[in-house]
Design an enzyme around this catalytic site. Structure first.
Site, short mmCIF file in Angstrom:
data_model
loop_
_atom_site.label_atom_id
_atom_site.label_comp_id
_atom_site.label_asym_id
_atom_site.label_seq_id
_atom_site.Cartn_x
_atom_site.Cartn_y
_atom_site.Cartn_z
N ASP A 110 -4.90 -6.64 2.05
CA ASP A 110 -6.18 -6.58 1.32
C ASP A 110 -7.38 -6.64 2.27
O ASP A 110 -7.40 -7.43 3.21
CB ASP A 110 -6.29 -7.74 0.33
CG ASP A 110 -5.41 -7.53 -0.91
OD1 ASP A 110 -5.11 -6.37 -1.24
OD2 ASP A 110 -5.04 -8.53 -1.53
N HIS A 263 1.49 -5.71 0.75
CA HIS A 263 2.07 -5.68 -0.60
C HIS A 263 1.92 -4.30 -1.22
O HIS A 263 1.12 -3.46 -0.75
CB HIS A 263 1.50 -6.79 -1.48
CG HIS A 263 0.01 -6.82 -1.56
ND1 HIS A 263 -0.77 -7.39 -0.58
CD2 HIS A 263 -0.85 -6.34 -2.49
CE1 HIS A 263 -2.05 -7.28 -0.91
NE2 HIS A 263 -2.13 -6.63 -2.06
N ARG A 278 -7.82 -11.91 -9.77
CA ARG A 278 -7.58 -12.16 -8.35
C ARG A 278 -8.76 -12.87 -7.70
O ARG A 278 -9.90 -12.46 -7.86
CB ARG A 278 -7.35 -10.84 -7.61
CG ARG A 278 -6.96 -11.05 -6.15
CD ARG A 278 -6.75 -9.75 -5.41
NE ARG A 278 -7.98 -9.31 -4.75
CZ ARG A 278 -8.08 -8.19 -4.04
NH1 ARG A 278 -7.04 -7.39 -3.91
NH2 ARG A 278 -9.22 -7.87 -3.47
FE FE2 Z 1 -3.85 -5.63 -2.83
#
Ligand code: FE2
Length: 287
Positions: A110, A263, A278
């Protein structure tokens, strides 16, 4: 300082590894309640040990979600692209259905387009389809350790560029207004250079730190060499022995160490509705 073993022994919960490489389920905690010192120390150690940890049957409202994420450090500012909870803008709402097809079915770490990519994220399953939609994580320390010493040595001297511009090519950014917004976002978050192999600031382990979503190229190499090396590494990420796969239920929570993992959100639940919340935790400059 308490040893790793002492921290885990004193933690008032059970940690069940999902395989020897990555992933563990944690049993016996209610995350909606304030967490005691031993619980916090145990959760943090379990995350370092297993890289991604899972909880089932939780009820996290925005406040308890923020409190849980806060045990790891400062939270990231609101995401420049994702929708958010109005009262708690640091909670991104990832919502998919027939008209908003899932787009994160590609391996990634991320927010690597920031100078300080996140330490990790706390993801809560608010509405989960009856079937499909698993998330997979892969250990980038396991990947690094499986490379030959010669390949490790070659990669360790290299840096790669990461850019948020990939969002500009997503189906969600088709209108001119969106394109303009994207230009503003790019001004705010220009491309960043990070080491191809980073050292984990807490465990000291080395991990691969390029990903197929945000990495554009390896610096200082001809484009064909950069593309060939990245392709080789991205194929490695797909190795099942480096991975864990998690089946979501309503109330499941996943916390991952974004410094050591990638991921992939399996998109097979389309066109069913899914909503995830999130929160992302600030990290530091990779080295
Ligand atoms: Fe992600």
């Amino acid at each position: 300082m308490e040893s790793r073993e002492d921290i885990m022994q004193n933690a008032p919960f059970e940690t069940v590894p999902m395989n020897p490489v990555i992933g563990a389920e944690i049993h016996g905690l209610d995350l909606s309640k304030p967490l005691g010192e031993r619980t916090v120390a145990g959760i943090k150690q379990a995350l370092l040990d297993h890289q991604v940890i899972f909880f089932r049957g939780q009820e996290l409202d925005p406040d308890s979600h923020m409190r849980l994420a806060g045990i790891f450090g400062e939270l990231e500012p609101p995401h420049p692209i994702f929708p958010k909870i109005e009262s708690h803008p640091q909670i991104a709402v990832l919502e998919n259905d027939e008209n908003r097809p899932p787009e994160t079915n590609i391996w990634h770490t991320d927010v690597t387009w920031r100078d300080k990519p996140p330490l990790g994220s706390v993801l809560y399953g608010a509405e989960i389809p009856v079937s499909g939609g698993d998330t997979m994580w892969a250990s980038m320390t396991a990947l690094y350790e499986a490379l030959s010493p010669s390949m490790q040595k070659m990669l360790e001297g290299l840096r790669a560029v990461h850019s948020i511009a990939v969002f500009a090519n997503s189906g969600n950014y088709e209108t001119s207004q969106d394109a303009e917004k994207m230009m503003d976002v790019l001004k705010l978050y220009p491309p960043q250079s990070h080491p191809v192999i980073r050292t984990h600031p807490e465990t000291g382990k080395k991990a691969l730190f390029v990903n197929s979503t945000f990495t554009t190229h390896i610096e200082g190499l001809p484009l064909d060499e950069s593309a060939a090396i990245l392709k080789f590494l991205y194929e490695k990420v797909k190795t099942p022995e480096f991975q864990v796969r998690f089946k979501w239920e309503k109330g499941s929570v996943a916390i991952w160490d974004n410094r050591a993992t990638q991921h992939y959100a399996v998109a097979d639940y389309y066109p069913q509705y899914r909503r995830m919340h999130r929160i992302t935790i600030n990290g530091d400059v990779p080295y």
